[in-house]
Motif scaffolding. Structure first.
Motif, PDB file in Angstrom:
ATOM      1  N   PHE A 170       0.831  -1.203   0.000  1.00 18.66           N
ATOM      2  CA  PHE A 170       0.000   0.000   0.000  1.00 18.66           C
ATOM      3  C   PHE A 170       0.865   1.252   0.000  1.00 18.66           C
ATOM      4  O   PHE A 170       1.920   1.289   0.626  1.00 18.66           O
ATOM      5  CB  PHE A 170      -0.911   0.026   1.232  1.00 18.66           C
ATOM      6  CG  PHE A 170      -1.970  -1.047   1.234  1.00 18.66           C
ATOM      7  CD1 PHE A 170      -1.816  -2.192   1.996  1.00 18.66           C
ATOM      8  CD2 PHE A 170      -3.129  -0.897   0.481  1.00 18.66           C
ATOM      9  CE1 PHE A 170      -2.784  -3.181   2.004  1.00 18.66           C
ATOM     10  CE2 PHE A 170      -4.105  -1.879   0.481  1.00 18.66           C
ATOM     11  CZ  PHE A 170      -3.943  -3.021   1.240  1.00 18.66           C
ATOM     12  N   SER A 172      -0.536   4.370   0.920  1.00 17.45           N
ATOM     13  CA  SER A 172      -1.021   5.291   1.937  1.00 17.45           C
ATOM     14  C   SER A 172      -0.310   5.067   3.262  1.00 17.45           C
ATOM     15  O   SER A 172      -0.079   3.930   3.675  1.00 17.45           O
ATOM     16  CB  SER A 172      -2.526   5.115   2.138  1.00 17.45           C
ATOM     17  OG  SER A 172      -2.974   5.882   3.244  1.00 17.45           O
ATOM     18  N   PHE A 175      -1.428   2.688   6.223  1.00 15.52           N
ATOM     19  CA  PHE A 175      -1.197   1.242   6.278  1.00 15.52           C
ATOM     20  C   PHE A 175       0.230   0.896   6.655  1.00 15.52           C
ATOM     21  O   PHE A 175       0.568  -0.279   6.793  1.00 15.52           O
ATOM     22  CB  PHE A 175      -1.554   0.595   4.928  1.00 15.52           C
ATOM     23  CG  PHE A 175      -2.989   0.778   4.572  1.00 15.52           C
ATOM     24  CD1 PHE A 175      -3.374   1.799   3.717  1.00 15.52           C
ATOM     25  CD2 PHE A 175      -3.968  -0.058   5.094  1.00 15.52           C
ATOM     26  CE1 PHE A 175      -4.707   1.994   3.404  1.00 15.52           C
ATOM     27  CE2 PHE A 175      -5.298   0.128   4.778  1.00 15.52           C
ATOM     28  CZ  PHE A 175      -5.677   1.158   3.933  1.00 15.52           C
ATOM     29  N   SER A 345      -7.771   0.253  10.709  1.00 19.83           N
ATOM     30  CA  SER A 345      -7.608  -0.090   9.299  1.00 19.83           C
ATOM     31  C   SER A 345      -7.817  -1.581   9.119  1.00 19.83           C
ATOM     32  O   SER A 345      -7.672  -2.376  10.055  1.00 19.83           O
ATOM     33  CB  SER A 345      -6.230   0.326   8.783  1.00 19.83           C
ATOM     34  OG  SER A 345      -5.211  -0.356   9.475  1.00 19.83           O
ATOM     35  N   GLY A 347      -7.309  -4.605   5.770  1.00 26.66           N
ATOM     36  CA  GLY A 347      -6.819  -4.767   4.408  1.00 26.66           C
ATOM     37  C   GLY A 347      -6.720  -6.210   3.995  1.00 26.66           C
ATOM     38  O   GLY A 347      -6.675  -7.128   4.815  1.00 26.66           O
ATOM     39  N   GLY A 365      -7.483  -1.842   0.827  1.00 23.63           N
ATOM     40  CA  GLY A 365      -7.522  -1.562   2.254  1.00 23.63           C
ATOM     41  C   GLY A 365      -8.348  -0.341   2.562  1.00 23.63           C
ATOM     42  O   GLY A 365      -8.562   0.528   1.710  1.00 23.63           O
ATOM     43  N   ASP A 402      -7.619   2.432  -0.261  1.00 25.54           N
ATOM     44  CA  ASP A 402      -6.408   2.348  -1.078  1.00 25.54           C
ATOM     45  C   ASP A 402      -6.419   1.006  -1.778  1.00 25.54           C
ATOM     46  O   ASP A 402      -6.571  -0.041  -1.134  1.00 25.54           O
ATOM     47  CB  ASP A 402      -5.176   2.489  -0.172  1.00 25.54           C
ATOM     48  CG  ASP A 402      -3.859   2.556  -0.942  1.00 25.54           C
ATOM     49  OD1 ASP A 402      -2.811   2.787  -0.296  1.00 25.54           O
ATOM     50  OD2 ASP A 402      -3.864   2.378  -2.180  1.00 25.54           O
ATOM     51  N   THR A 403      -6.271   1.025  -3.078  1.00 24.34           N
ATOM     52  CA  THR A 403      -6.207  -0.227  -3.808  1.00 24.34           C
ATOM     53  C   THR A 403      -5.046  -0.154  -4.795  1.00 24.34           C
ATOM     54  O   THR A 403      -4.787   0.887  -5.393  1.00 24.34           O
ATOM     55  CB  THR A 403      -7.536  -0.545  -4.511  1.00 24.34           C
ATOM     56  OG1 THR A 403      -7.421  -1.793  -5.196  1.00 24.34           O
ATOM     57  CG2 THR A 403      -7.925   0.523  -5.513  1.00 24.34           C
ATOM     58  N   ASP A 418      -1.879   2.579  -8.390  1.00 24.32           N
ATOM     59  CA  ASP A 418      -2.561   2.714  -7.094  1.00 24.32           C
ATOM     60  C   ASP A 418      -3.631   3.789  -7.184  1.00 24.32           C
ATOM     61  O   ASP A 418      -3.454   4.808  -7.865  1.00 24.32           O
ATOM     62  CB  ASP A 418      -1.522   3.102  -6.025  1.00 24.32           C
ATOM     63  CG  ASP A 418      -2.120   3.272  -4.634  1.00 24.32           C
ATOM     64  OD1 ASP A 418      -2.651   4.366  -4.346  1.00 24.32           O
ATOM     65  OD2 ASP A 418      -2.047   2.337  -3.838  1.00 24.32           O
ATOM     66  N   GLN A 420      -6.342   6.005  -4.579  1.00 31.54           N
ATOM     67  CA  GLN A 420      -6.799   6.288  -3.221  1.00 31.54           C
ATOM     68  C   GLN A 420      -7.978   7.263  -3.261  1.00 31.54           C
ATOM     69  O   GLN A 420      -7.949   8.245  -4.005  1.00 31.54           O
ATOM     70  CB  GLN A 420      -5.664   6.896  -2.389  1.00 31.54           C
ATOM     71  CG  GLN A 420      -4.497   5.945  -2.169  1.00 31.54           C
ATOM     72  CD  GLN A 420      -3.331   6.601  -1.484  1.00 31.54           C
ATOM     73  OE1 GLN A 420      -3.454   7.223  -0.435  1.00 31.54           O
ATOM     74  NE2 GLN A 420      -2.158   6.484  -2.103  1.00 31.54           N
TER      75      GLN A 420
END
Lengths: 445, 294
Positions: A170, A172, A175, A345, A347, A365, A402-403, A418, A420
């Motif tokens: 990730f 971000s 995470f 969080s 994920g 996540g 976030d993926t 990515d 977000q």
């Protein structure tokens, strides 16, 4: 590389050397905002489209000194351009590589230099693979490990989910660790001090004391470890569920630092409005809001505490879930990490074995963060801290989805896309949502 | 593509940006250029490079008094270096980390480990090769080149803020219990006009000589004691007395052979011609771990 040619015993190393480079580029789209930097407060995430980048290169050097003793040195170079001067976001900072005070001019620095001594107490033999900051070797499952020097707290506490390198996972910051974990460190995120770890088969307990910055979020460090310090303790248990590995950790921290309490800043300002953000006598963040309180008037030795829990569980050998949550007292300002006072969080991470791409990594996540009531009151009066404060606030949870997908190319390189989506940036429901697209190039040897 | 172009531009522009962002004052005062790990002497190199794949790491600490008084009165550093050798060749990396740099003039640096905890000064990436002779022979000749990568702040007097290069001839030899080593080379430093009135500016000639006697012992630890003299002279203003020259008396305790071994070194030195980096006095200590040769 050398071990492939039989020139290096990778399972019982006397030395090793690894390296990496990573380039991350973020594109933030324009987003709606009811206001920006009201009345001279300066910490809004700008609502215009922006681009941010980081470029890092790291050399990881390790050597065995004597029986049980390892030494590691990690020089690093970074060049960066954050969004909005790294202002306006709490735990939702979109790129975990960003450092406070970083510049576009590449800066070479020493990120880590530490000694590690292991005392074995028997149990089973545990083989540890060679890697950055880890010599390939075998340890006793029951052992005491002492670390001293310069390192990142996150090298030993709240390690990455499934040991996936954050430079492949990730983007971000939410995470990387608990967003509410204000671990003592310098502006780059590194600390000086010591850690003691006791491993006993499936259990581990660790304690560390490290240096805080002299002033919040700045590079100079206060080495008076018996006066100002960050203490943390973590309990860890490894287990198996249906043959799949899992881990549970509880972490508590207590910092004693030169920081300000929000309630004190408000009280001083209400008693004398001349003691505002524009008349600070010492270190301050440069707010231009003459009608706002400021933490500069009330910094003194204060305690900050927090407790959190982390759990991860592999579902299959290539897919796992993780979750973490932390509660910090929220009475004092951020000293070193993010402005978040409470965070949670969850994920899902997976490798691409099912579609014949075993070295690809994908993840999705969700991270949420909150600020305390008194923190929100301080911000609503126009106050600012190290990262947030825009003159007004409609306090709400700041959250990120976030993926990402990391494609492995030519064995040692990864290309990542990515996305977000950030709600309530800076914990402010009057602004956002924010959409950020990112690209990462990562290589390692 | 725009991202990669930007990255390339940043990398190319690094030294220029570094110069633009730093003031004209300040330069790399330090004139102690340590030898590569495994080199034997503090400055000179015994060029005993041979065998299969090998290597060494070293940790060197030093303090210099009045290297550039009164601007820089105290300077202390820690150097970490690592080398890999193969046959006649060696590549190495040296990372100097300033610990203290301050002066009594009030206009100089005020660096210490608390204010700049992770500072790295100019790094050296080097390549040496033994051209003539064999390890242990009475005469060996090697050559070496280094790339100096600028890092740190000129205001701290730990860097020129510019890339540089060093090229050296490195003679050495062992005659019975006596050892010697020398250097003659050129330090290519881009000139930018007078940094400080009367200061050396631009390229410098490097020179030096070391000699010592080995005292073997039954425990397998040898002691080598002897002086090292080294200095530098500005190419364009050597006749004006812009030459620094210092002497160092060093002792090293070492195990010898092809198996991994430790080497401890201590040295105390005095500026013979105290000029721009050659200090009033200097102390050094070093620990090397020399690996086995496969």
């Amino acid at each position: 590389m050398l071990s492939d040619d039989g020139l290096h015993d990778i399972e019982n190393e006397s030395w090793n050397a690894y390296g990496q480079f990573t380039y991350i580029s973020n594109w933030k789209l324009a987003f709606p905002a009811a206001y920006t930097n009201l009345n001279g407060s300066i910490n809004s995430l700008l609502p215009t489209a922006e681009r941010s980048f980081t470029g890092t290169a790291t050399l990881y050097l390790g050597a065995r000194l004597w029986s049980g003793a390892e030494a590691y040195l990690v020089p690093e170079v970074i060049s960066e351009l954050p969004l909005s001067g790294l202002k306006g976001l709490g735990g939702a900072i979109q790129n975990f590589e960003l450092q406070k005070g970083g510049t576009e001019t590449p800066q070479l620095y020493r990120s880590r230099a530490f000694l590690k001594q292991t005392f074995g107490f028997g149990g089973k033999s545990v083989k540890t693979e060679s890697g950055p900051m880890q010599l390939g070797t075998t340890y006793d499952s029951r052992r005491l490990v002492l670390i001293a020097g310069n390192f990142s707290v996150l090298d030993f506490f709240d390690k990455n989910a499934f040991d996936i390198d954050p430079r492949q996972g990730f983007l971000s910051m939410g995470f990387l660790t608990y967003a509410a974990y204000d671990f003592a460190s310098d502006a780059r995120g590194y600390s000086y001090g010591g850690v003691a770890e006791l491993y006993w088969d499936d259990w581990a307990v660790r304690f560390g004391r490290v240096t805080p910055p002299k002033n919040p979020n700045q590079l100079p460090v206060d080495f008076r470890l018996f006066k100002y310090y960050g203490d943390q303790m973590e309990l860890e248990h490894n287990h198996k569920v249906r043959g799949q590995d899992g881990t549970v950790r509880v972490l508590a921290y207590r910092n004693h630092e030169d920081i300000g309490r929000f309630s004190d800043a408000i009280a001083v300002w209400e008693a004398d409005p001349a003691k505002n953000a524009t008349t600070c006598p010492g270190f301050n963040y440069g707010s231009d809001n003459a009608s706002a309180p400021d933490l500069c008037w009330v910094r003194k030795p204060n305690v900050k505490v927090g407790i959190g829990m982390f759990a991860q569980q592999s579902i299959t050998p290539d897919i796992g879930v993780f979750s973490r949550a932390m509660y910090s007292d929220g009475k004092t300002e951020v000293d070193a990490y993010t402005s978040t006072d409470r965070s949670a969080s969850v994920g899902l991470l997976g490798k691409g074995s099912k579609w014949s791409r075993p070295r690809d990594v994908a993840g999705v996540g969700f991270n949420a963060g909150w600020i305390s009531k008194i923190h929100a009151e301080y911000l609503s009066l126009g106050g600012i801290d190290g990262f947030i404060g825009e003159g007004a606030i409609k306090a709400a949870a700041e959250s990120t989805v976030d993926t990402f997908y990391s494609v492995n190319v030519m064995k040692s390189f990864w290309l990542t896309g990515d996305y977000q989506h950030i709600l309530n940036p800076g914990f402010n429901a009057d602004r956002g949502p924010v959409n950020i697209f990112s690209l990462r190039i990562h290589g390692e040897f | 593509m725009a991202s990669s172009k930007r990255l390339l531009l940043v990398l190319i522009a690094w030294p220029r940006l570094a110069m633009a962002q730093q003031t004209a004052q300040g330069f790399a005062v330090e004139r102690f250029y340590p030898s590569a790990p495994g080199g034997g002497w503090f400055v000179m190199d015994e060029m005993n490079i041979g065998g299969g794949l090998g290597g060494a790491i070293s940790l060197t600490g030093g303090y210099a008094r009045n290297p550039f008084a009164p601007v820089v009165s105290n300077e202390a550093f820690v150097d970490v270096a690592m080398a890999v050798t193969y046959n006649r060749s060696r590549v190495y990396l040296d990372l100097p980390m300033p610990v203290v740099a301050n002066g009594s003039s009030g206009a100089g640096p005020s660096l210490n480990i608390a204010t700049s905890p992770d500072s790295v000064a100019d790094s050296h990436v080097g390549f040496d090769m033994r051209l003539l002779g064999k390890p242990g022979s009475s005469f060996r000749l090697g050559t070496g080149a280094q790339l100096i990568i600028p890092s740190g702040s000129r205001a701290d007097y730990v860097t020129d803020g510019r890339y540089g290069g060093m090229f050296r001839l490195l003679p050495a030899g062992d005659i019975g219990r006596f050892s010697y080593a020398g250097q003659l080379g050129l330090y290519v430093r881009p000139a930018e006009g007078l940094l400080v009135p009367g200061s050396p500016d631009g390229n410098e000639v490097l020179f030096g000589l070391a000699a010592g006697r080995r005292f073997p012992s039954r425990s397998g630890w040898d002691t080598v004691v002897g002086p090292e003299f080294f200095g530098e002279a500005s190419v364009h203003s050597a006749s004006d007395g812009h030459t620094g020259f210092e002497g160092l008396l060093s002792t090293r305790l070492e195990r010898t052979g092809d198996r991994p071994h430790l080497r401890f070194k201590i040295g105390i030195g005095h500026g013979i011609v105290e000029h721009f980096g050659a200090p009033e006095w200097r102390v050094l200590a070093s620990l090397e771990l020399v690996g086995s040769r496969l």
